[in-house]
Design an enzyme around this catalytic site. Structure first.
Site, PDB file in Angstrom:
ATOM      1  N   ARG A   1       1.105  -1.116   0.332  1.00 25.49           N
ATOM      2  CA  ARG A   1       0.066   0.079   0.168  1.00 25.49           C
ATOM      3  C   ARG A   1       1.202   1.271   0.020  1.00 25.49           C
ATOM      4  NH1 ARG A   1       1.984   1.933   3.810  1.00 25.49           N
ATOM      5  NH2 ARG A   1       0.492   3.795   3.396  1.00 25.49           N
ATOM      6  N   GLY A   2       0.004   1.894  -0.263  1.00 24.80           N
ATOM      7  CA  GLY A   2       0.666   3.908  -0.291  1.00 24.80           C
ATOM      8  C   GLY A   2       1.120   3.940  -1.601  1.00 24.80           C
TER       9      GLY A   2
ATOM     10  N   ARG B   1      -7.952  -0.639  -6.785  1.00 25.15           N
ATOM     11  CA  ARG B   1      -8.183   0.673  -5.815  1.00 25.15           C
ATOM     12  C   ARG B   1      -8.504   1.658  -6.032  1.00 25.15           C
ATOM     13  NH1 ARG B   1      -4.324   0.932  -0.581  1.00 25.15           N
ATOM     14  NH2 ARG B   1      -6.272   2.133   0.415  1.00 25.15           N
TER      15      ARG B   1
ATOM     16  N   GLN C   1      -2.093   2.978   9.903  1.00 24.27           N
ATOM     17  CA  GLN C   1      -1.192   2.593   9.155  1.00 24.27           C
ATOM     18  C   GLN C   1       0.175   3.591  10.200  1.00 24.27           C
ATOM     19  OE1 GLN C   1      -4.032   3.099   7.858  1.00 24.27           O
ATOM     20  NE2 GLN C   1      -4.352   2.471   5.746  1.00 24.27           N
TER      21      GLN C   1
ATOM     22  N   ASP D   1      -2.315  10.452  -2.327  1.00 26.02           N
ATOM     23  CA  ASP D   1      -2.215   9.546  -3.039  1.00 26.02           C
ATOM     24  C   ASP D   1      -2.937  10.254  -4.392  1.00 26.02           C
ATOM     25  OD1 ASP D   1      -2.918   8.636  -0.686  1.00 26.02           O
ATOM     26  OD2 ASP D   1      -3.341   6.706  -2.072  1.00 26.02           O
TER      27      ASP D   1
ATOM     28  N   ASN E   1      -5.496  12.747   1.098  1.00 28.41           N
ATOM     29  CA  ASN E   1      -4.924  11.133   1.220  1.00 28.41           C
ATOM     30  C   ASN E   1      -5.715  10.681   2.826  1.00 28.41           C
ATOM     31  OD1 ASN E   1      -2.011  10.816   1.919  1.00 28.41           O
ATOM     32  ND2 ASN E   1      -1.705  11.850   4.386  1.00 28.41           N
ATOM     33  N   LYS E   2      -4.482   9.930   3.527  1.00 32.36           N
ATOM     34  CA  LYS E   2      -5.645   9.261   3.836  1.00 32.36           C
ATOM     35  C   LYS E   2      -6.599   9.545   5.065  1.00 32.36           C
ATOM     36  CE  LYS E   2      -5.529   5.807   4.504  1.00 32.36           C
ATOM     37  NZ  LYS E   2      -6.506   5.102   3.761  1.00 32.36           N
TER      38      LYS E   2
HETATM   39  O1  MRU Z   1      -4.960   3.254   2.456  1.00 34.57           O
HETATM   40  P1  MRU Z   1      -2.869   3.651   2.219  1.00 34.57           P
HETATM   41  O2  MRU Z   1      -2.799   2.525   3.450  1.00 34.57           O
HETATM   42  O3  MRU Z   1      -2.674   2.846   0.899  1.00 34.57           O
HETATM   43  O4  MRU Z   1      -3.315   5.139   2.080  1.00 34.57           O
HETATM   44  C1  MRU Z   1      -1.818   5.481   1.798  1.00 34.57           C
HETATM   45  C2  MRU Z   1      -2.060   7.172   2.116  1.00 34.57           C
HETATM   46  O5  MRU Z   1      -2.685   7.720   2.949  1.00 34.57           O
HETATM   47  C3  MRU Z   1      -0.475   7.598   1.581  1.00 34.57           C
HETATM   48  O6  MRU Z   1      -0.272   8.440   2.651  1.00 34.57           O
HETATM   49  C4  MRU Z   1      -0.235   8.322   0.361  1.00 34.57           C
HETATM   50  O7  MRU Z   1      -0.841   6.481  -0.485  1.00 34.57           O
HETATM   51  C5  MRU Z   1       0.974   8.672   0.277  1.00 34.57           C
HETATM   52  S1  MRU Z   1       2.453   7.167   0.685  1.00 34.57           S
HETATM   53  C6  MRU Z   1       4.035   7.599   0.046  1.00 34.57           C
END
Ligand code: MRU
Length: 366
Positions: A55-56, A98, A214, A255, A265-266
């Protein structure tokens, strides 16, 4: 453990030496268990992205690129049209894993472009070219995060006071586990270590990051392992923390950044940004230029992934903690309004408002 050994230990994604599988660290098991798993089929790769084993945003992009190269290597057809058709089906399938992180589509589109540009070559050669392109995407990601880290490190240096750690808050995991090496939001911290700062020169506050934790599981794990002073707090503790003057700067990943600078972002990131504005704390979004999506005019048009209710009500509890049958709201991302962002740190330079002009000046999207 020195920093290079640490990066090796937590290497997010690579191909097996035989190039017969994608080898990832299963992030759903961290921090308790460090286990690598091998993914071979399209279903396994799709599931690993969907279930956040990998993920990320940048790591999803790298995994999808390797995944597509791997799947393409197994296509039987020797004629280009038949080969292209099957690879395109794999591409569309992986793209459905996703919806929010634009790096997924960016990486898959780049792989498809490579495939189309190689049209006149024999299929066996194209298969090699696709692996090489995925390697390039991975290697570029390392350099991109390094550049982001260098820019972020200058910000840290300016904030550093003799004998005191710089207080940094971050949300979710935009660390080495989310990329090919340095992370984005964590890159300034790792670059600081490379340049001789001690782990105690920084104090990083990791938001727990409900519902998938996370921050508490992954960011705390990697920063703590690397020797940086690390504190975990629940998401709803950010305001008190900030009001007590413990945070001098906020670095988050993202993202997808829209053309006007709105950044997805998250979930919970926008709350943090609103709070930071109130307390006058600089708020930086760390974003590889591949995360900037000029086709999306504002944050309103960014698709927000909705996830299963069980992640909120059951996943981390011995027994279900909400009444059976109750409705659950579980969006995976939110959008930080561009007005709340001090700067967007890209590998090409620091962008400040008006963001669309800054992107243009740095040649982003060209
Ligand atoms: O749902 P996730 O864990 O994939 O979400 C990740 C994030 O929101 C990160 O901050 C983003 O992807 C940047 S990673 C360098």
């Amino acid at each position: 453990m020195n920093i290079e050994e640490f990066f090796d230990q937590v290497l997010t994604v690579r191909m097996t030496p035989e190039r017969d599988a994608l080898d990832i660290i299963d992030q759903t098991l961290l921090p308790g268990t460090i286990r690598r798993i091998e993914l071979r089929t399209k279903e396994e790769i799709w599931e690993a992205i969907k279930k956040l084993r990998v993920r990320g945003a940048p790591a999803i992009g790298v995994s999808a690129a390797y995944g597509l190269a791997l799947l393409a290597s197994g296509v039987k057809s020797d004629d280009y049209d038949g080969f292209y058709k099957e690879v395109k089906e794999y591409k569309d399938y992986l793209a459905s894993s996703r919806p929010t992180a634009v790096n997924l589509f960016w990486a898959l589109n780049r792989m498809e472009r490579t495939l189309i540009d190689s049209k006149d070559k024999p299929v066996a050669e194209i298969k090699e070219i696709l692996f090489a392109e995925a390697d390039k995407i991975r290697e570029e990601d390392v350099q991109i995060s390094r550049n982001i880290g260098e820019i972020g490190f200058k910000i840290l240096k300016d904030l550093k006071k003799e004998g005191e750690p710089v207080g940094i808050e971050t949300h979710c995991n935009a660390g080495t586990l989310a990329t090919a090496k340095y992370g984005t939001a964590t890159a300034p911290m790792y670059i600081a270590l490379e340049k001789g700062w001690k782990g105690s020169d920084m104090h990083v506050y990791c938001d727990e990051t409900r519902p998938l934790l996370q921050g508490a599981r992954l960011t705390a794990f990697e920063l703590h392992q690397s020797g940086i002073t690390t504190t975990v707090q629940c998401d709803n503790m950010a305001s008190l923390l900030q009001s007590q003057g413990k945070v001098q700067v906020i670095f988050v990943g993202c993202d997808r950044v829209a053309k006007n600078g709105d950044a997805a972002n998250k979930i919970g990131t926008s709350l943090l940004a609103i709070c930071a504005k109130h307390y006058g704390i600089p708020f930086y979004v760390c974003a590889p230029s591949s995360t900037i999506d000029l086709e999306t005019p504002t944050g309103k048009e960014i698709p927000i992934e909705m996830r299963d209710a069980e992640e909120v009500t059951e996943m981390w509890y011995k027994e279900r903690m909400s009444p059976e049958g109750v409705d659950v709201f579980n969006p995976a991302f939110d959008v930080v309004d561009h007005d709340l962002i001090t700067g967007i740190i890209t590998e090409k330079g620091l962008c400040t408002a008006p963001f669309d002009e800054a992107f243009e000046r740095l040649g982003i999207g060209k």
